[in-house]
Design an enzyme around this catalytic site. Structure first.
Site, PDB file in Angstrom:
ATOM      1  N   GLY A  46       0.839  -1.188   0.000  1.00 32.24           N
ATOM      2  CA  GLY A  46       0.000   0.000   0.000  1.00 32.24           C
ATOM      3  C   GLY A  46       0.875   1.239   0.000  1.00 32.24           C
ATOM      4  N   GLN A  51       2.960   9.895   1.856  1.00 28.56           N
ATOM      5  CA  GLN A  51       4.315   9.314   1.895  1.00 28.56           C
ATOM      6  C   GLN A  51       5.202   9.806   0.760  1.00 28.56           C
ATOM      7  OE1 GLN A  51       2.517   5.205   2.384  1.00 28.56           O
ATOM      8  NE2 GLN A  51       4.436   4.943   3.491  1.00 28.56           N
ATOM      9  N   CYS A  92       6.138  -0.375   7.592  1.00 30.82           N
ATOM     10  CA  CYS A  92       5.788   0.805   6.796  1.00 30.82           C
ATOM     11  C   CYS A  92       6.976   1.206   5.948  1.00 30.82           C
ATOM     12  CB  CYS A  92       5.401   1.954   7.728  1.00 30.82           C
ATOM     13  SG  CYS A  92       4.920   3.456   6.853  1.00 30.82           S
ATOM     14  N   LEU A  93       6.706   1.540   4.690  1.00 29.95           N
ATOM     15  CA  LEU A  93       7.778   1.970   3.793  1.00 29.95           C
ATOM     16  C   LEU A  93       8.443   3.249   4.297  1.00 29.95           C
ATOM     17  CD1 LEU A  93       5.997   1.309   0.379  1.00 29.95           C
ATOM     18  CD2 LEU A  93       7.818  -0.055   1.429  1.00 29.95           C
ATOM     19  N   HIS A 134      -4.172   1.471   8.060  1.00 27.96           N
ATOM     20  CA  HIS A 134      -2.785   1.983   8.090  1.00 27.96           C
ATOM     21  C   HIS A 134      -2.624   3.140   7.089  1.00 27.96           C
ATOM     22  CE1 HIS A 134       1.763   1.139   8.017  1.00 27.96           C
ATOM     23  NE2 HIS A 134       1.591   1.867   6.943  1.00 27.96           N
ATOM     24  N   GLU A 135      -3.208   2.967   5.896  1.00 26.15           N
ATOM     25  CA  GLU A 135      -3.080   4.002   4.855  1.00 26.15           C
ATOM     26  C   GLU A 135      -3.902   5.252   5.197  1.00 26.15           C
ATOM     27  OE1 GLU A 135      -0.738   3.437   3.074  1.00 26.15           O
ATOM     28  OE2 GLU A 135      -0.624   1.272   3.004  1.00 26.15           O
ATOM     29  N   HIS A 138      -2.084   7.462   7.467  1.00 26.36           N
ATOM     30  CA  HIS A 138      -1.105   8.338   6.790  1.00 26.36           C
ATOM     31  C   HIS A 138      -1.764   9.629   6.313  1.00 26.36           C
ATOM     32  CE1 HIS A 138       2.625   6.058   6.620  1.00 26.36           C
ATOM     33  NE2 HIS A 138       2.042   5.006   6.082  1.00 26.36           N
TER      34      HIS A 138
HETATM   35  O1  GNR Z   1       4.036  -2.685   2.530  1.00 25.34           O
HETATM   36  C1  GNR Z   1       3.430  -2.543   3.598  1.00 25.34           C
HETATM   37  N1  GNR Z   1       3.158  -3.622   4.371  1.00 25.34           N
HETATM   38  C2  GNR Z   1       2.345  -3.571   5.496  1.00 25.34           C
HETATM   39  C3  GNR Z   1       2.356  -4.658   6.353  1.00 25.34           C
HETATM   40  C4  GNR Z   1       1.552  -4.686   7.469  1.00 25.34           C
HETATM   41  C5  GNR Z   1       0.717  -3.627   7.722  1.00 25.34           C
HETATM   42  C6  GNR Z   1       0.700  -2.525   6.890  1.00 25.34           C
HETATM   43  C7  GNR Z   1       1.493  -2.505   5.770  1.00 25.34           C
HETATM   44  S1  GNR Z   1       1.446  -1.141   4.693  1.00 25.34           S
HETATM   45  C8  GNR Z   1       3.070  -1.189   4.053  1.00 25.34           C
HETATM   46  C9  GNR Z   1       3.261  -0.125   2.992  1.00 25.34           C
HETATM   47  C10 GNR Z   1       3.091   1.226   3.624  1.00 25.34           C
HETATM   48  O2  GNR Z   1       3.895   1.747   4.342  1.00 25.34           O
HETATM   49  N2  GNR Z   1       1.967   1.852   3.391  1.00 25.34           N
HETATM   50  O3  GNR Z   1       1.725   3.027   3.975  1.00 25.34           O
HETATM   51 NI    NI Z   2       2.900   3.082   5.796  1.00 24.32          NI
END
Ligand code: GNR
Ligand code: NI
Length: 167
Positions: A46, A51, A92-93, A134-135, A138
């Protein structure tokens, strides 16, 4: 096509609250394509516009094995969340190399638009529910680390600081 630069925690730009999209034009669709490309290259499941330092309410996700099912959520809103919570390991990236458990509602119903402005409702459970929450965090200026205890947050910051000095 372009790969976008992903901001890293604790960059203050990650705390900005994104603005709703009002115009569904070619520039928006180009942003969605670039975000998809950036997410696949990272690789991640995601990516939120925040980001990549674009403060609009745009998300892309792809939870498929084959990485051929890009989903786009514009102006996503959680209409309903289950009372029951589940704990899942998140990464998270924008926080590379850090993984920890976060508790969230196990199911959510999300109303959003696609890149053409068409509205849809999506019931999310399991990984999709975790990822979309999670997204959306952000877009509201929140990184998963902020769900952890203050002690854990301090440890994450110390770890990232050390790593940055070495680079
Ligand atoms: O790639 C991603 N893997 C992930 C794993 C567990 C819970 C959330 C994520 S999202 C993350 C990519 C990301 O940072 N999206 O904002
Ligand atoms: Ni993230």
């Amino acid at each position: 096509m372009a790969l976008l630069t992903i901001l890293e925690y604790p960059d203050p730009r990650l705390t900005k609250v994104a603005e709703p999209v009002v115009v569904f034009d070619d520039a928006l669709r180009q942003l969605v394509r670039d975000m998809g490309e950036t997410m696949y290259a990272a690789p991640g499941v995601g990516l939120a516009a925040t980001q990549v330092d674009v403060h609009k309410r745009v998300l892309v996700m792809d939870l498929s094995e084959e990485k051929n099912a890009l989903r786009v959520f514009i102006n996503p809103q959680i209409e309903w969340a289950s009372d029951d919570l589940v704990s899942c390991e998140e990464g998270c990236l924008s926080v590379p190399g850090i993984y920890d458990q976060v508790r969230r509602p196990s199911q959510v119903r999300v109303r959003a638009r696609d890149e053409h402005g068409a509205e849809f409702v999506q019931d999310c459970s399991e990984a999709l529910a975790v990822c979309i929450q999670h997204e959306i965090d952000h877009l509201n200026g929140k990184v998963f680390v902020q769900h952890l205890s203050m002690l854990k947050q301090a440890r994450v910051q110390a770890k990232l600081r050390k790593r940055r000095v070495r680079r």
